[in-house]
Scaffold this motif. Sequence first.
Motif, PDB file in Angstrom:
ATOM      1  N   THR A   1     -62.308  21.896   1.096  1.00  0.00           N
ATOM      2  CA  THR A   1     -62.398  21.825   2.556  1.00  0.00           C
ATOM      3  C   THR A   1     -61.401  20.819   3.135  1.00  0.00           C
ATOM      4  O   THR A   1     -60.801  21.061   4.176  1.00  0.00           O
ATOM      5  N   ARG A   2     -61.205  19.689   2.465  1.00  0.00           N
ATOM      6  CA  ARG A   2     -60.290  18.675   2.988  1.00  0.00           C
ATOM      7  C   ARG A   2     -58.822  19.073   2.835  1.00  0.00           C
ATOM      8  O   ARG A   2     -57.982  18.713   3.646  1.00  0.00           O
ATOM      9  N   LEU A   3     -58.498  19.802   1.761  1.00  0.00           N
ATOM     10  CA  LEU A   3     -57.107  20.173   1.517  1.00  0.00           C
ATOM     11  C   LEU A   3     -56.731  21.488   2.189  1.00  0.00           C
ATOM     12  O   LEU A   3     -55.636  22.005   1.976  1.00  0.00           O
ATOM     13  N   SER A   4     -57.636  22.038   2.964  1.00  0.00           N
ATOM     14  CA  SER A   4     -57.324  23.261   3.712  1.00  0.00           C
ATOM     15  C   SER A   4     -56.178  22.985   4.690  1.00  0.00           C
ATOM     16  O   SER A   4     -56.110  21.906   5.295  1.00  0.00           O
ATOM     17  N   PRO A   5     -55.237  23.946   4.849  1.00  0.00           N
ATOM     18  CA  PRO A   5     -54.107  23.711   5.753  1.00  0.00           C
ATOM     19  C   PRO A   5     -54.524  23.534   7.212  1.00  0.00           C
ATOM     20  O   PRO A   5     -53.789  22.944   7.998  1.00  0.00           O
ATOM     21  N   ALA A   6     -55.691  24.029   7.595  1.00  0.00           N
ATOM     22  CA  ALA A   6     -56.150  23.903   8.985  1.00  0.00           C
ATOM     23  C   ALA A   6     -56.589  22.469   9.271  1.00  0.00           C
ATOM     24  O   ALA A   6     -57.157  21.797   8.403  1.00  0.00           O
ATOM     25  N   ASP A   7     -56.323  21.995  10.482  1.00  0.00           N
ATOM     26  CA  ASP A   7     -56.707  20.645  10.889  1.00  0.00           C
ATOM     27  C   ASP A   7     -58.135  20.686  11.436  1.00  0.00           C
ATOM     28  O   ASP A   7     -58.401  21.390  12.418  1.00  0.00           O
ATOM     29  N   PRO A   8     -59.071  19.922  10.840  1.00  0.00           N
ATOM     30  CA  PRO A   8     -60.466  19.951  11.316  1.00  0.00           C
ATOM     31  C   PRO A   8     -60.594  19.571  12.787  1.00  0.00           C
ATOM     32  O   PRO A   8     -61.527  20.017  13.466  1.00  0.00           O
ATOM     33  N   VAL A   9     -59.666  18.764  13.295  1.00  0.00           N
ATOM     34  CA  VAL A   9     -59.754  18.353  14.702  1.00  0.00           C
ATOM     35  C   VAL A   9     -59.655  19.564  15.631  1.00  0.00           C
ATOM     36  O   VAL A   9     -60.307  19.614  16.675  1.00  0.00           O
ATOM     37  N   ASP A  10     -58.858  20.560  15.228  1.00  0.00           N
ATOM     38  CA  ASP A  10     -58.723  21.770  16.054  1.00  0.00           C
ATOM     39  C   ASP A  10     -60.069  22.466  16.232  1.00  0.00           C
ATOM     40  O   ASP A  10     -60.361  23.019  17.295  1.00  0.00           O
ATOM     41  N   PHE A  11     -60.881  22.458  15.174  1.00  0.00           N
ATOM     42  CA  PHE A  11     -62.191  23.117  15.261  1.00  0.00           C
ATOM     43  C   PHE A  11     -63.190  22.252  16.016  1.00  0.00           C
ATOM     44  O   PHE A  11     -64.081  22.757  16.694  1.00  0.00           O
ATOM     45  N   ILE A  12     -63.045  20.926  15.883  1.00  0.00           N
ATOM     46  CA  ILE A  12     -63.974  20.035  16.593  1.00  0.00           C
ATOM     47  C   ILE A  12     -63.784  20.146  18.102  1.00  0.00           C
ATOM     48  O   ILE A  12     -64.749  20.163  18.864  1.00  0.00           O
ATOM     49  N   ILE A  13     -62.515  20.252  18.556  1.00  0.00           N
ATOM     50  CA  ILE A  13     -62.264  20.337  20.003  1.00  0.00           C
ATOM     51  C   ILE A  13     -62.341  21.768  20.510  1.00  0.00           C
ATOM     52  O   ILE A  13     -62.138  22.027  21.700  1.00  0.00           O
ATOM     53  N   GLY A  14     -62.608  22.712  19.591  1.00  0.00           N
ATOM     54  CA  GLY A  14     -62.808  24.102  20.007  1.00  0.00           C
ATOM     55  C   GLY A  14     -61.556  24.779  20.531  1.00  0.00           C
ATOM     56  O   GLY A  14     -61.641  25.668  21.375  1.00  0.00           O
ATOM     57  N   GLY A  15     -60.380  24.350  20.063  1.00  0.00           N
ATOM     58  CA  GLY A  15     -59.134  24.999  20.478  1.00  0.00           C
ATOM     59  C   GLY A  15     -58.657  24.590  21.860  1.00  0.00           C
ATOM     60  O   GLY A  15     -57.760  25.217  22.423  1.00  0.00           O
ATOM     61  N   SER A  16     -59.244  23.551  22.431  1.00  0.00           N
ATOM     62  CA  SER A  16     -58.843  23.119  23.772  1.00  0.00           C
ATOM     63  C   SER A  16     -57.409  22.579  23.758  1.00  0.00           C
ATOM     64  O   SER A  16     -57.013  21.858  22.832  1.00  0.00           O
ATOM     65  N   THR A  17     -56.631  22.910  24.794  1.00  0.00           N
ATOM     66  CA  THR A  17     -55.249  22.431  24.883  1.00  0.00           C
ATOM     67  C   THR A  17     -55.124  21.211  25.796  1.00  0.00           C
ATOM     68  O   THR A  17     -54.020  20.690  25.999  1.00  0.00           O
TER      69      THR A  17
ATOM     70  N   ARG B   1     -56.957  13.048  20.204  1.00  0.00           N
ATOM     71  CA  ARG B   1     -57.059  13.647  18.860  1.00  0.00           C
ATOM     72  C   ARG B   1     -57.165  12.552  17.807  1.00  0.00           C
ATOM     73  O   ARG B   1     -57.939  12.672  16.845  1.00  0.00           O
ATOM     74  N   GLU B   2     -56.391  11.471  18.007  1.00  0.00           N
ATOM     75  CA  GLU B   2     -56.429  10.373  17.032  1.00  0.00           C
ATOM     76  C   GLU B   2     -57.790   9.670  17.060  1.00  0.00           C
ATOM     77  O   GLU B   2     -58.320   9.261  16.021  1.00  0.00           O
ATOM     78  N   GLU B   3     -58.366   9.560  18.256  1.00  0.00           N
ATOM     79  CA  GLU B   3     -59.698   8.942  18.357  1.00  0.00           C
ATOM     80  C   GLU B   3     -60.749   9.789  17.635  1.00  0.00           C
ATOM     81  O   GLU B   3     -61.644   9.264  16.967  1.00  0.00           O
TER      82      GLU B   3
ATOM     83  N   TYR C   1     -64.381  10.523  12.978  1.00  0.00           N
ATOM     84  CA  TYR C   1     -64.881  11.320  11.845  1.00  0.00           C
ATOM     85  C   TYR C   1     -64.378  10.780  10.508  1.00  0.00           C
ATOM     86  O   TYR C   1     -64.680  11.351   9.460  1.00  0.00           O
ATOM     87  N   GLY C   2     -63.593   9.714  10.536  1.00  0.00           N
ATOM     88  CA  GLY C   2     -63.096   9.105   9.296  1.00  0.00           C
ATOM     89  C   GLY C   2     -62.051   9.947   8.593  1.00  0.00           C
ATOM     90  O   GLY C   2     -61.854   9.805   7.373  1.00  0.00           O
ATOM     91  N   LEU C   3     -61.350  10.821   9.327  1.00  0.00           N
ATOM     92  CA  LEU C   3     -60.398  11.742   8.701  1.00  0.00           C
ATOM     93  C   LEU C   3     -59.046  11.090   8.414  1.00  0.00           C
ATOM     94  O   LEU C   3     -58.212  11.696   7.745  1.00  0.00           O
ATOM     95  N   ASN C   4     -58.816   9.883   8.931  1.00  0.00           N
ATOM     96  CA  ASN C   4     -57.533   9.229   8.696  1.00  0.00           C
ATOM     97  C   ASN C   4     -57.592   8.245   7.529  1.00  0.00           C
ATOM     98  O   ASN C   4     -56.630   7.533   7.274  1.00  0.00           O
ATOM     99  N   ARG C   5     -58.712   8.192   6.829  1.00  0.00           N
ATOM    100  CA  ARG C   5     -58.827   7.292   5.687  1.00  0.00           C
ATOM    101  C   ARG C   5     -58.339   7.995   4.421  1.00  0.00           C
ATOM    102  O   ARG C   5     -58.259   9.239   4.386  1.00  0.00           O
ATOM    103  N   PRO C   6     -58.043   7.242   3.346  1.00  0.00           N
ATOM    104  CA  PRO C   6     -57.617   7.872   2.076  1.00  0.00           C
ATOM    105  C   PRO C   6     -58.690   8.824   1.551  1.00  0.00           C
ATOM    106  O   PRO C   6     -59.897   8.586   1.720  1.00  0.00           O
TER     107      PRO C   6
END
Length: 319
Positions: free
Chosen positions: A27-43, A50-52, A57-62
Amino acid sequence: MSRFILRRLVQAVPTLFGIMLLTFLLTRLSPADPVDFIIGGSTDVTAEQREEIRESYGLNRPLPVQFVDWAWDMMRLDFGKSFYSHRPAIQLIAERIPNSLQLAVVGFVVALTIGIPLGVVAALARGSPADHGIRVLSVVLNAVPDFFLGLLFVLILGVQLRWFPIGSMNTIGTDCTLCWDRAWHMVGPVLLYANGGIATYPRYLRTEMLEILGQDFVRTARSKGLRERWVVLRHVLRNALIPIVSLFGGILTIVIGGSVVVEQIFTWPGLGRLLFEAANNKDYPVVQAAVIIGSVLLLASYILRDIAYAWVDPRIKVR
């Protein structure tokens, strides 16, 4: 027996760890960015927002740190929140598991109730029309895919003849767990669940019983004047069931793994349907939770199978 059970539980720990590691990496190595799904595709979301979100969600940690935190949360049954419903994933799964277990348990009982007597009849009536018929039925059920059988059931018995309902758990306006309406809706999915056992048990049981019927201890039992029914039940069937018990885990694997197909065909709101919907929506917390909980149920089924195997054949505990 207690030491045997403890050893099996300890052996399951590395397997579960491997499943957790694999699930996390996929799930973590999937090419899709989880943030895109969290924001529901909003532009309208800015790069800072996005960085916040990524930070929250702790996605910027090792990755190793993310895995340790994720595994620790898993052990505390904290699977995170769904990206779409924003409800805890464990809550969504807890609502669906009872529905899947209803089908799995009833399907397993139906498979045993039909499969074992068919195997006994085929062995005791070797070479008869009944024996040939049971063997042909076993081959046909093994050869036809479950999804094809399910579609046939829906098209012929559900749509054309209208003998059985083809979707959901209850008729609209009816809400019950133990009632005739629920049982009527379960006929199709339960038969599809039981198909694997009905196709497999008679074939294995027939082979084992025919081998045991020719052994010396069976002839000795008969020579002592024991009734044939008692010889079959106590001396033949019990020994013939030993290899059948080893199939239980495999059948349960099919039951749990096949729930996605069965529940999707019959629109049964269970764990398999939830997993299908979550995978389609890229709802990773729900997918991860469903995979981990499904894996735990599978490991538990294998341990129960080993215990049953050891109970039937005490020599297993010594090995």
